[in-house]
Design a protein around this motif. Structure first.
Motif, mmCIF file in Angstrom:
data_model
loop_
_atom_site.group_PDB
_atom_site.id
_atom_site.type_symbol
_atom_site.label_atom_id
_atom_site.label_comp_id
_atom_site.label_asym_id
_atom_site.label_seq_id
_atom_site.Cartn_x
_atom_site.Cartn_y
_atom_site.Cartn_z
ATOM 1 N N LEU B 37 40.242 31.784 34.630
ATOM 2 C CA LEU B 37 41.312 32.290 35.480
ATOM 3 C C LEU B 37 40.735 33.083 36.654
ATOM 4 O O LEU B 37 40.207 34.165 36.472
ATOM 5 N N PRO B 38 40.861 32.564 37.836
ATOM 6 C CA PRO B 38 40.424 33.310 39.004
ATOM 7 C C PRO B 38 41.527 34.239 39.481
ATOM 8 O O PRO B 38 42.694 34.056 39.131
ATOM 9 N N GLY B 39 41.178 35.213 40.241
ATOM 10 C CA GLY B 39 42.167 36.055 40.895
ATOM 11 C C GLY B 39 42.889 37.016 39.973
ATOM 12 O O GLY B 39 43.906 37.577 40.340
ATOM 13 N N VAL B 40 42.352 37.220 38.762
ATOM 14 C CA VAL B 40 42.974 38.203 37.875
ATOM 15 C C VAL B 40 42.628 39.591 38.414
ATOM 16 O O VAL B 40 41.485 39.869 38.770
ATOM 17 N N SER B 41 43.644 40.417 38.465
ATOM 18 C CA SER B 41 43.395 41.774 38.939
ATOM 19 C C SER B 41 42.989 42.638 37.751
ATOM 20 O O SER B 41 43.645 42.640 36.720
ATOM 21 N N ILE B 42 41.871 43.331 37.876
ATOM 22 C CA ILE B 42 41.424 44.231 36.826
ATOM 23 C C ILE B 42 41.509 45.642 37.396
ATOM 24 O O ILE B 42 40.784 45.978 38.340
ATOM 25 N N GLY B 43 42.435 46.410 36.878
ATOM 26 C CA GLY B 43 42.655 47.746 37.420
ATOM 27 C C GLY B 43 42.371 48.800 36.361
ATOM 28 O O GLY B 43 42.126 48.486 35.187
ATOM 29 N N LEU B 44 42.400 50.052 36.790
ATOM 30 C CA LEU B 44 42.210 51.170 35.869
ATOM 31 C C LEU B 44 43.530 51.903 35.758
ATOM 32 O O LEU B 44 44.130 52.267 36.766
ATOM 33 N N LYS B 45 43.996 52.065 34.525
ATOM 34 C CA LYS B 45 45.243 52.801 34.337
ATOM 35 C C LYS B 45 45.090 54.229 34.855
ATOM 36 O O LYS B 45 45.993 54.789 35.449
ATOM 37 N N GLU B 46 43.902 54.770 34.652
ATOM 38 C CA GLU B 46 43.656 56.165 35.020
ATOM 39 C C GLU B 46 43.541 56.343 36.534
ATOM 40 O O GLU B 46 43.900 57.385 37.073
ATOM 41 N N PHE B 47 42.982 55.342 37.215
ATOM 42 C CA PHE B 47 42.811 55.445 38.664
ATOM 43 C C PHE B 47 43.408 54.196 39.321
ATOM 44 O O PHE B 47 42.699 53.226 39.604
ATOM 45 N N PRO B 48 44.716 54.192 39.536
ATOM 46 C CA PRO B 48 45.370 52.958 39.994
ATOM 47 C C PRO B 48 44.847 52.454 41.337
ATOM 48 O O PRO B 48 45.080 51.319 41.696
ATOM 49 N N GLN B 49 44.159 53.304 42.078
ATOM 50 C CA GLN B 49 43.675 52.878 43.387
ATOM 51 C C GLN B 49 42.504 51.925 43.287
ATOM 52 O O GLN B 49 42.184 51.222 44.233
ATOM 53 N N ARG B 50 41.814 51.943 42.152
ATOM 54 C CA ARG B 50 40.599 51.137 42.061
ATOM 55 C C ARG B 50 40.862 49.839 41.323
ATOM 56 O O ARG B 50 41.687 49.780 40.427
ATOM 57 N N GLY B 51 40.146 48.840 41.737
ATOM 58 C CA GLY B 51 40.341 47.566 41.047
ATOM 59 C C GLY B 51 39.419 46.488 41.592
ATOM 60 O O GLY B 51 38.855 46.619 42.675
ATOM 61 N N VAL B 52 39.230 45.458 40.789
ATOM 62 C CA VAL B 52 38.435 44.305 41.218
ATOM 63 C C VAL B 52 39.207 43.039 40.829
ATOM 64 O O VAL B 52 40.219 43.091 40.145
ATOM 65 N N PHE B 53 38.701 41.900 41.290
ATOM 66 C CA PHE B 53 39.309 40.611 40.941
ATOM 67 C C PHE B 53 38.288 39.719 40.261
ATOM 68 O O PHE B 53 37.089 39.810 40.528
ATOM 69 N N SER B 54 38.790 38.820 39.443
ATOM 70 C CA SER B 54 37.879 37.835 38.879
ATOM 71 C C SER B 54 37.595 36.763 39.935
ATOM 72 O O SER B 54 38.416 36.495 40.806
ATOM 73 N N ASP B 55 36.408 36.151 39.879
ATOM 74 C CA ASP B 55 36.042 35.158 40.883
ATOM 75 C C ASP B 55 36.535 33.775 40.477
ATOM 76 O O ASP B 55 37.310 33.624 39.524
ATOM 77 N N GLU B 56 36.089 32.766 41.177
ATOM 78 C CA GLU B 56 36.609 31.423 40.924
ATOM 79 C C GLU B 56 36.277 30.902 39.526
ATOM 80 O O GLU B 56 36.917 29.989 39.023
ATOM 81 N N SER B 57 35.236 31.457 38.899
ATOM 82 C CA SER B 57 34.884 31.026 37.546
ATOM 83 C C SER B 57 35.469 31.959 36.497
ATOM 84 O O SER B 57 35.081 31.906 35.338
#
Lengths: 284, 773
Positions: B37-57
């Motif tokens: 699954l690409p494009g999954v957002s991975i966020g932090l409950k504690e710091f909602p401002q931060r986050g990354v995405f999964s890549d095409e793989s």
């Protein structure tokens, strides 16, 4: 063949969806009338010029003519004549061959270049054209295109294209002495120097009061060998620029519509189509 | 340009780096199909401002300071997953996400985060999920991604029922259409009435009309990126549908469970067969059909490698008795390899071949055939680096070798037809790109990209030089595959996003795009299969567009509603049009003397309000725009409106889930009429009435509007089996939208000039049945 491919998509759309046509009146602009020069010369006849003006599209009154022009024709041997206005807007040299009057000096001759000068309201327009050699029609027959159970007849002409130069042809089709409006033109790019056996003049029943061509019809084809500039005039009527919406290219100098056409003609006639005139296979 | 690159490098190196950090990495897969699954957002409950995405793989990598966190995995169409982690060392965490969709055709996959439109730095980007596409009513019930696309703001249809589209005032050949990375030259069937994309085989599509990512290039106005669906990795599934004019069938399943899968999808129309049954005279001895075949194989080689092979073949065939037959279509094969070096670096390599071909056979007094090919061999390499959670870097290259065999005519009887085949043309298009998405600070994100484009005209055949009247002054003969002329262009792509708060943002972008392939229309219709694609020559220069855009983005109600307002201005160079009286483009090898060159400009405002979730969803789009050209030799050399100009464009789309059984949908479009060139007068030459034109595009058709309605009834739904009936009505209130105008002399009266309008569709109802087991 030329436009055949381009009609295929339209044909397919009609098969697929059918289509409907309804008459509409469009809000078209009114235009300032512009001068139109319709000039021609052919073998053994004097030059003829018709001066008219453009009309608005929906204006169905009589075409306005332009009188009082000074028109002079000069051939490449240096002969020259001034045309007379024989009726409003129509200019030519009066002579009748039956009365064996002296021929005008500038009467049409093959391979002679003519320069036409038209002076209207102080402005001069000049065009040059050469009468090409006549190419005669060897044979006229009726080609039968069978689509399923339906048969569609179209006239087809056979002639020998001269090898020595580029030739341009324009065909006028008459059915029961009525002139059809479709414009058929050719250049010899695909058959230079060969016998053209496959020039089908695809018959459009809209030209003939919605009647298909049928047994018994009287068919005449006039094949004109055209000067290149006249060919270009007809060719550019089928423009792809602006969805077909551009004016054809004439050969007069200056800002004027129309064309000076030099041509030679040959004719062939079928006096009443009979079954023996109809072929559905390639002619050998 | 060098300065830009320098700034980019400085920013990368200046990125902060702390020593107390550890990396959490892993792979996210679909729990059912094991697809990445690409494009999954991975966020932090504690710091909602931060986050990354999964890549095409499906890989992600999150660098965190030592501590305890709750990671939140979110993807539209999936249940949100939360995982508590104690970060004291580098660690791996793989996650399976469960699909939340329940209805038929439910594979709702989207690489879009719920608030991507506000939070992402991209602007002028629209994604459509196949689920939405499937619910929107269309002509004859043929679900169509290209027609659904035209319902988005800034995207306008090229004509009634046509899949051709205009993006932000650009012509239809200025859209790059990719199917799994391979160019699709003719994305339509039956002269544009249906698209080449079988929606059962499509996963999703994304259109870039504003800020174009640096990995895309080749067309001025937009890139439409269509992905084929991966097969199910767990179970075998049959699905299909029977409609009024076509039927389709899809079979998919694992080759080796959870490691490899296949999907085969086929579609064929039978319009002609139905016509014959109905006894329509014109189709009795005619053939008219198209088919599509899609195939995709996916192999997961290891947790670091995945290979996919996609193939497509589609063909239209049209025959009239034994007189003529005409077929055309695209064939595409694309091999793609995803490799992950580390959680922070991955690579995608793809090689594709695409071929667009048509064949004509005519047997009418003499026989001849015409064959044409346009073939691309394309190698693409893309590296992605995620050095930390502030940077996302992409770099790579693309190389296309292209061969064009235009219009090769052969005569079966050389004594009647002379043939002089056109020269084959060869070209090489190379591009190198780099881009970096940089989170400058919490509210500010910058994306900088640069594409270096070298387009080489290769030898083979003659090239010409001209004087100012476009008479040939010099003939240059060239040898095959020798470099003849190379055009080099730099394409900077910059966008900047500023988060005003959690639900709204401002974005701006500047973009340059370059186009080296140009389409010359051979007739006055859209999507004629014989339209000619030509590469640059020494005379035809690359088209260049510069676009600036500015936008405001706002989400409401927990991201259920999205609103955006964008304005753009586009400046176009080396735009082409035909000279007055251009004819016979199809049969003329050297078309350069018929072309005129000039510039263009397009500007507009796009408003978009979308409801993404709930029983009722849909959108309202409005575009106010202008598109003009200025070319010496046309309309006196002044600005004139281009064919693509549509002042107002409104689309309303609604989908309502009435109950478990019924879903209703509707779409209404309204567009200012297309610019038209109509005669203002007439004159007579040689007894022919000749139409007189004052200039191009001085008139307009009346406004185009249409309402389409649809309803889907779920007949049966069990775990294994489901079936549904889909009803649709195209043009529900029977609006007669003009397709073309005709001008003719009435033969019955003595002189009478008349005009008439041809329209194609009145009310067209349809029904289709879809199943899955």
């Amino acid at each position: 063949m030329r436009h055949f491919l381009l009609y295929i998509p339209l044909f397919a759309i009609i098969i697929l969806f059918g289509s409907c046509e309804k008459s509409v009146d469009l809000d078209l602009r009114s235009i300032e009338p512009r001068l139109v020069i319709d000039a021609s010369i052919q073998n053994d006849l004097p030059c003829e010029v018709i001066l008219t003006k453009t009309r608005d599209y929906y204006d169905n009154s009589i075409c306005p003519t332009v009188s009082g022009a000074v028109i002079q024709i000069t051939d490449s041997d240096g002969n020259s004549d001034v045309l007379e206005e024989v009726s409003p807007g129509r200019y030519t040299l009066l002579y009748s061959p039956e009365e064996s009057a002296e021929k005008p000096k500038t009467i049409g001759r093959t391979n002679i270049e003519y320069t036409l000068s038209v002076k209207v309201e102080g402005v001069e327009y000049v065009a040059k054209a050469t009468i090409p050699p006549v190419v005669s029609i060897n044979k006229l027959f009726i080609y039968d295109i069978a689509v399923g159970d339906e048969h569609y007849y179209s006239p087809c002409v056979v002639f020998d294209d001269p090898a020595y130069e580029a030739n341009y042809y324009y065909y006028i089709l008459y059915v029961n002495d009525m002139r059809m409006r479709s414009i058929y033109i050719d250049d010899d790019k695909f058959f230079n120097g060969l016998t053209s056996k496959n020039r089908i003049l695809f018959f459009d029943k809209e030209d003939n009061m919605d009647e298909e061509l049928k047994i018994g019809d009287h068919v005449r084809v006039e094949m004109q060998s055209l000067d290149k500039s006249a060919y270009k005039f007809y060719q550019t009527l089928f423009s792809v620029a602006a969805g077909g919406g551009t004016n054809p290219t004439g050969n007069f100098s200056g800002d004027v519509l129309g064309c000076f056409k030099a041509y030679g003609i040959s004719e062939a006639t079928i006096y009443g189509i009979s079954w023996s005139d109809v072929f559905d296979e390639r002619q050998e | 340009m060098r300065q830009l690159t320098l700034i980019a490098l400085l920013l990368v190196s200046a990125a902060s780096w702390s020593q107390q950090r550890y990396t959490v990495k892993g792979k996210i897969t679909d729990s059912a199909t094991q697809e990445w699954l690409p494009g999954v957002s991975i966020g932090l409950k504690e710091f909602p401002q931060r986050g990354v995405f999964s890549d095409e793989s499906g890989n992600y990598s999150f660098t965190l300071e030592q501590g305890e966190y709750t990671l939140v995995f979110t993807l539209l169409g999936y249940h949100t997953h939360e995982a508590k982690v104690k970060v004291v060392k580098n660690q791996a965490l793989n996650v399976d996400l469960k699909s939340e969709s329940v209805s038929l055709n439910e594979i709702e996959i989207s690489a879009q985060k719920r608030d991507e439109n506000v939070k992402g730095v991209q602007m002028g980007v629209e994604r459509l999920e196949i689920e939405t596409i499937n619910k929107i009513p269309v002509l004859l019930g043929e679900k169509d991604i290209l027609k659904t696309l035209q319902l988005l703001p800034g995207v306008q249809t090229a004509g009634e029922g046509n899949t051709g589209f205009y993006v932000r005032g650009g012509a239809s050949d200025q859209n790059l259409i990719l199917l799994d990375n391979a160019t699709v030259y003719n994305p339509s069937h039956l002269f544009g009435f249906f698209s080449s994309f079988n929606s059962d085989a499509v996963d999703n599509m994304t259109i870039y009309k504003g800020s174009m990512p640096a990995q895309f290039g080749g067309r001025l106005s937009s890139t439409l990126d269509v992905s084929m669906r991966d097969g199910d990795m767990k179970d075998y599934t049959f699905s299909g549908g029977i409609g009024l004019i076509s039927s389709k069938l899809t079979f998919e399943g694992p080759i080796q469970k959870e490691r490899s899968s296949f999907i085969v999808s086929a579609r064929r129309t039978y319009a002609d067969a139905l016509g014959r049954l109905a006894g329509i005279e014109a189709v009795k001895s005619s053939t008219l059909y198209f088919y599509d075949l899609n195939l995709k194989l996916s192999y997961i080689l290891s947790d670091k490698d995945k290979i996919t092979l996609s193939a497509y073949n589609g063909k239209d065939k049209l025959g009239v008795s034994e007189i003529t037959s005409f077929d055309w279509g695209n064939s595409i094969a694309s091999l793609k390899w995803n490799h992950r070096f580390s959680p922070k670096a991955s690579s995608t390599t793809s090689f594709s071949v695409t071929d667009y071909t048509y064949n004509v056979e005519v047997d009418l007094t003499s026989q001849f055939t015409i064959e044409s090919h346009l073939t691309d061999y394309n190698l693409n390499q893309e590296f992605s680096f995620y050095p930390n959670d502030r940077h996302s870097i992409k770099a790579g290259f693309s190389s296309i070798y292209r061969r064009s065999v235009p219009n090769r005519m052969e005569s079966n009887d050389p004594s009647t037809i002379l043939v002089d085949p056109f020269a084959n043309r060869y070209s090489l298009e190379n591009a190198v790109f780099v881009s970096d998405n940089i989170k400058l600070s919490d509210p500010l994100e910058l994306s900088m990209g640069l594409r270096f484009n070298a387009a080489s005209v290769l030898g083979g055949g003659d090239f010409y030089e001209y004087d100012e009247n476009q008479n040939i002054t010099k003939v240059i003969s060239t040898k095959k595959n020798k470099f003849f002329k190379t055009y080099i262009n730099l394409e900077p792509r910059i966008s900047l996003a500023y988060q005003l708060n959690d639900v709204s943002s401002l974005k701006t972008a500047y973009n340059r795009t370059v186009q080296n392939m140009h389409m010359l229309k051979v007739s006055n219709m859209e999507a004629t299969p014989t339209d000619r694609w030509v590469f640059n020559t020494n005379y035809i220069k690359p088209e260049i567009a510069d676009q600036v855009s500015f936008g405001y983005f706002r989400n409401f109600e927990n991201n259920d509603y999205e609103f955006s307002a964008e304005v753009y201005y586009k400046d176009l160079k080396n735009q082409m049009d035909y000279k007055d009286g251009t004819t016979d483009i199809y049969q003329t090898e050297n078309i350069e003397p018929f072309l005129l060159f000039g510039k263009g400009r397009a500007y507009g405002l796009e408003l978009f309000l979308k409801k993404r979730r709930g029983r009722f969803n849909g959108w309202i789009g409005y575009t106010l725009s202008k598109s003009e050209k200025k070319i010496d030799g046309i309309n006196g050399g002044g600005w004139y409106i281009s064919n693509q100009d549509r002042t107002h464009d409104i689309s309303l789309v609604g989908i309502y889930e009435l109950n478990k059984k019924w879903t209703l949908s509707g779409a209404w479009v309204y567009t200012t009429g297309a610019p038209l060139t109509l005669p203002s007068g007439k004159y007579v030459v040689d007894s022919h009435i000749i139409l007189y034109y004052e200039g191009r595009n001085l008139y307009r058709a009346p406004a185009y509007h249409r309402l389409d309605l649809g309803a889907t009834c779920l007949l049966k739904k069990t775990k294994k089996y489901s079936s549904e009936l889909a009803f649709s009505v195209y043009n529900a209130y029977g609006r007669q939208n003009p397709y073309m105008y005709r001008f003719k002399e009435n033969m019955d009266s003595t002189v009478g000039s008349e005009s008439s309008m041809i329209y194609l569709f009145s009310v067209i109802p349809s029904i289709s049945w879809n199943f899955k087991f």
